[in-house]
Every structure is written in C-alpha cells, then in structure tokens.
Enzyme design. Structure first.
Site, mmCIF file in Angstrom:
data_model
loop_
_atom_site.group_PDB
_atom_site.id
_atom_site.type_symbol
_atom_site.label_atom_id
_atom_site.label_comp_id
_atom_site.label_asym_id
_atom_site.label_seq_id
_atom_site.Cartn_x
_atom_site.Cartn_y
_atom_site.Cartn_z
ATOM 1 N N PRO A 278 40.071 92.591 79.619
ATOM 2 C CG PRO A 278 39.405 90.562 80.579
ATOM 3 C CD PRO A 278 39.044 92.021 80.501
ATOM 4 N NE ARG A 280 49.399 89.860 75.983
ATOM 5 C CZ ARG A 280 50.068 90.076 74.835
ATOM 6 N NH1 ARG A 280 50.504 89.051 74.146
ATOM 7 N NH2 ARG A 280 50.294 91.297 74.399
ATOM 8 C CB CYS A 346 61.039 86.631 50.776
ATOM 9 S SG CYS A 346 60.296 85.456 49.667
ATOM 10 C CD GLU A 347 60.597 90.687 54.947
ATOM 11 O OE1 GLU A 347 61.589 91.169 55.516
ATOM 12 O OE2 GLU A 347 60.001 91.245 54.001
HETATM 13 C C1 LIG Z 1 44.625 96.137 73.615
HETATM 14 C C2 LIG Z 1 43.705 96.718 74.617
HETATM 15 C C3 LIG Z 1 43.179 95.909 75.637
HETATM 16 C C4 LIG Z 1 43.555 94.469 75.808
HETATM 17 O O1 LIG Z 1 44.893 94.297 76.145
HETATM 18 P P1 LIG Z 1 45.423 92.837 76.562
HETATM 19 O O2 LIG Z 1 46.853 93.055 76.870
HETATM 20 O O3 LIG Z 1 45.219 91.959 75.391
HETATM 21 O O4 LIG Z 1 44.640 92.424 77.755
HETATM 22 C C5 LIG Z 1 42.277 96.485 76.499
HETATM 23 N N1 LIG Z 1 41.919 97.791 76.396
HETATM 24 C C6 LIG Z 1 42.424 98.599 75.444
HETATM 25 C C7 LIG Z 1 41.990 100.002 75.375
HETATM 26 C C8 LIG Z 1 43.326 98.088 74.522
HETATM 27 O O5 LIG Z 1 43.825 98.883 73.583
#
Ligand SMILES: *Cc1c(COP(=O)(O)O)cnc(C)c1O
Length: 417
Positions: A278, A280, A346-347
């Site tokens: 995990p 996020r 500036c976007e």
């Molecule tokens: C980005 C990624 C994660 C984490 O993804 P989340 O959506 O942030 O939980 C886990 N494993 C791999 C291989 C990733 O590229």
C-alpha cells in the site's frame, strides 16, 4: 468537508492533532506540507488489523511519499518498503529501513541500479521482462551473487479507475503476460544466478471494487500452482497496492476490511507468504498543503478567484488526473462563496478547485488543501522557478520541521557556465 481525528476544527480554527495550522503557517511560512504522525500510524495499524488473520508482510510503497521522516515512521512500526529506483532505494536506506525488508521494483531498471540493489542486499528484485531477467542475471554474475527475483505478472484485469493509474491491463507497459510465464520459467531454469522467490502483481491505484483484486488473485494463484508443477518453490505472492482512500466525502472509499474479507480466505488456502504494497492508503489523508490567499478577484462575468501561493508545482493531481481535493479555511468565517482556487503558475491547469463553495476567507488568510499526503510532495517541481516547500510533522502538541524550504541558491547549485 473532510473532518477527521487528525485535522479537525476547534471552534473556528483548523488543527492538525493538537497544533493550530494558523500557527504553523506563521512559524514556517507557506506553502507548507503538514503531516499528522498519528494518522500515518493509525492507517498502518488499520491495514494490519484488516489482514491480521493472514500471514503477510506489508511493504510501504515509497513512491507515494518519500520524505525520510515518513518512511522512518513506517519502518519503526516494522513495515518494509517497495522502491522503484536507485534514488528511492537510497532514501529508504537513509531513512533506516533494513535491506532485508526492501523490494526493488520498476519497469526500466538500469544495470547500475540493479547492482546497487544487489550490493545492498534487498529482499528481492521484481522483474518485468525476459530482457530484464537476463540483465539481472548478468549483473548478479559479475558481482558473484545469486539474485532473488520475483516476476511481475500482468494479469490483464482492467480495474476501473482513472486511465492514467490503471496498470494491470494488456494495453499497459507493466509486467510479464500471464501466457508468457511458462517460457519465462523455462528460461529461469537456465539462469543459475537467479533464484525465483515470488510472483507479483499491481493492478492500479485508487481501486474501489474488491472484485478486481479477486479476479487478478485467481490468476496469480493459478500461475503459482503452474510454477509449483514446473518445480519452482515460490515463497512469496505479492498482491501490490492500489487500495483506495476518500478524497471527496461524496465518494467514500470502500473500507479496507471489504478487501481483506475477499482476499484473505483465498490467499490463506494457498499457504504462501503474502506481501502487500500500500502507498496511498497509508499516507494520502495524513497531510495537508497549507497555502495563503494572495489575492481575491472577480471577473466581468462575476466569477470569483482565490489566487493562492501554492500551485501545481506542489500538488499536480488536479491537473494530471482531474482529482478532487477538499479545500478548507484554516479560520472559518461561516459565510461561503463559490470560487475557483488557483495557483500562481503560468498554466490554465494550475488550480486546486473549480466552482467550489468555500468559506469567504480574506486576502492574507490560510487555506488547507486536504489529502495531500500521497503523490503531492514527491511530484513537486521547480517549474516556474518555484522553491520546493518546507514540510512539518506533527505529533500531539509538537511540530517538527522535517524538510527545509528550498533556497534560491539550491535552485541553481548544479549549473555551470
Ligand atoms: C505505485 C505502486 C504501488 C502503490 O500504489 P498505491 O495506489 O499508492 O497503493 C504499489 N506497488 C507498485 C508496484 C506500484 O507501482
């Protein structure tokens, strides 16, 4: 409004744990990322509790937020790390993560990065193609090592999320096709400097429906059994990350327990060590981006703008993925207006919220852009000559500076005439 135990109003004032955000804004300046340590710790414990009946190992996906103090907070709880580059590996090691708890991943690893991870002694390297396996084999041979590898499988499951964050679909660049696995296993038999330790997948990010994980896990388990019949004793099954969080109170994320209920029984029956990655889920709602309103203006059609001192250089998600972020007044006024909250870059895509009902704050006052713990600070840039913000971590009534604001000198430090 996204109210939590970690960011909550006490009277009219928004606090992080027991610290006033207004005070932090005055003390450290803006823009400022503010992270609740308790939120990080509680999210990790919630994840662990949900999957407690299943023997597993959780590796925090460092790419979501690679601030050393954030990585260290998880490491101190016993969590491992999933890293995607030599730079992230360096950060994880500097934060104090032991190499035996680090998984080295990434779709395009360079030979130097492979050598760095092998010399560091990481738990495993995830391979995503036959050519990459051959490269890892060569580098391991040169170093006189046997490389522990896991194969990232593309399970061809199209998870419903934003198209830029789906990764387990045959149209995408990630992983080895399931149909290719027998040929890959045959090849592995001929590469003595590789030891197959795991099968891995990661189907995308911010996935609300557990059924996508179920479908992909069914495939991964079938490949696990196939590998066994071909004589490979695989130790780990890595389910990846992608577990969802709530950004918009109108669209609450599926609780993590719903994922655990479906996945734990399937995986328990396989009798294998399970890894989760995990990112996020552990960090998104632990931080806010604090920003000051510089100017308010209204145009000829009566549209109201709040021009703030943070922009897409500190939070690119609205521009990149059309993501929703709540924007809250640090001091509540009571009456509201409908406004666009926009940055100084500036976007035209430099905005945090459009046509949003928010507190009628005055110029000079602070706003908190919520849910900025994941994919915010890590994606910050110097575009428009911007200085990367300072970062503060709060622990109860204490606030600690964990990253200094960049300076003008740092902006040019690598340049030569
Ligand atoms: C980005 C990624 C994660 C984490 O993804 P989340 O959506 O942030 O939980 C886990 N494993 C791999 C291989 C990733 O590229």
């Amino acid at each position: 409004m996204l109210d939590s135990n970690y960011f909550h109003y006490s009277g009219k004032k928004l606090n992080c744990e027991n610290v006033s955000l207004e005070e932090l804004g005055s003390r450290f300046g803006t823009p400022l990322y503010v992270t609740s340590t308790k939120s990080l710790v509680d999210s990790y414990h919630a994840f662990e509790r949900a999957f407690e009946q299943l023997p597993h190992f959780t590796c925090y996906s460092v790419k979501a937020n690679f601030t050393l103090s954030v990585i260290r907070t998880f490491a101190e709880l016993g969590c491992g790390c999933d890293v995607n580059s030599g730079g992230e590996l360096y950060r994880a090691l500097r934060a104090g993560v032991v190499p035996e708890k680090i998984i080295f991943a990434g779709v395009g690893k360079k030979s130097e990065e492979i050598a760095y991870s092998l010399e560091s002694g990481v738990l495993m390297l995830k391979a995503e193609s036959i050519s990459e396996l051959q490269m890892i084999h060569r580098v391991a041979g040169e170093l006189g090592k046997i490389a522990p590898v896991a194969l990232r499988i593309n399970p061809n499951v199209t998870a419903e999320t934003h198209p830029y964050i789906t990764t387990g679909d045959s149209k995408e660049k990630f992983g080895i096709d399931e149909a290719e696995l027998p040929a890959v296993l045959t090849l592995l038999g001929q590469l003595p400097n590789l030891r197959l330790v795991g099968l891995d997948m990661h189907i995308g990010s911010q996935i609300f429906d557990p059924e996508y994980y179920v479908a992909a896990t069914v495939k991964l388990l079938a490949l696990f059994n196939l590998s066994k019949t071909m004589g490979f004793a695989i130790e780990f099954l890595d389910i990846g990350g992608g577990f969802p969080v709530t950004y918009d109170p109108a669209k609450p994320a599926t609780p993590i327990e719903r994922f655990a209920e479906k996945l734990a029984p399937m995986l328990l029956a396989a009798g294998v060590k399970v890894i989760f990655e995990p990112g996020r889920y552990l960090v998104a709602n632990a931080s806010v981006l604090l920003t000051r309103v510089l100017y308010k203006k209204r145009n000829h059609v009566g549209k109201e703008f709040f021009v703030v001192d943070a922009g897409m250089t500190e939070l690119i998600r609205p521009a990149l993925y059309q993501s929703h972020h709540e924007v809250q007044a640090v001091t509540r006024h009571g009456e509201t207006v409908v406004a666009d909250v926009v940055g100084p870059i500036c976007e035209s895509s430099d905005f945090f919220a459009r046509q949003r009902e928010i507190d009628a704050v005055d110029e000079g006052e602070l706003l908190a852009v919520m849910s900025c713990g994941a994919y915010a600070s890590v994606m910050s840039s110097n575009y428009n000559g911007r200085l990367r913000p300072a970062e503060v971590m709060v622990h109860g009534a204490e606030a600690t500076l964990v990253r200094r604001r960049e300076t003008l000198e740092q902006l040019v430090q690598n340049e030569l005439f």
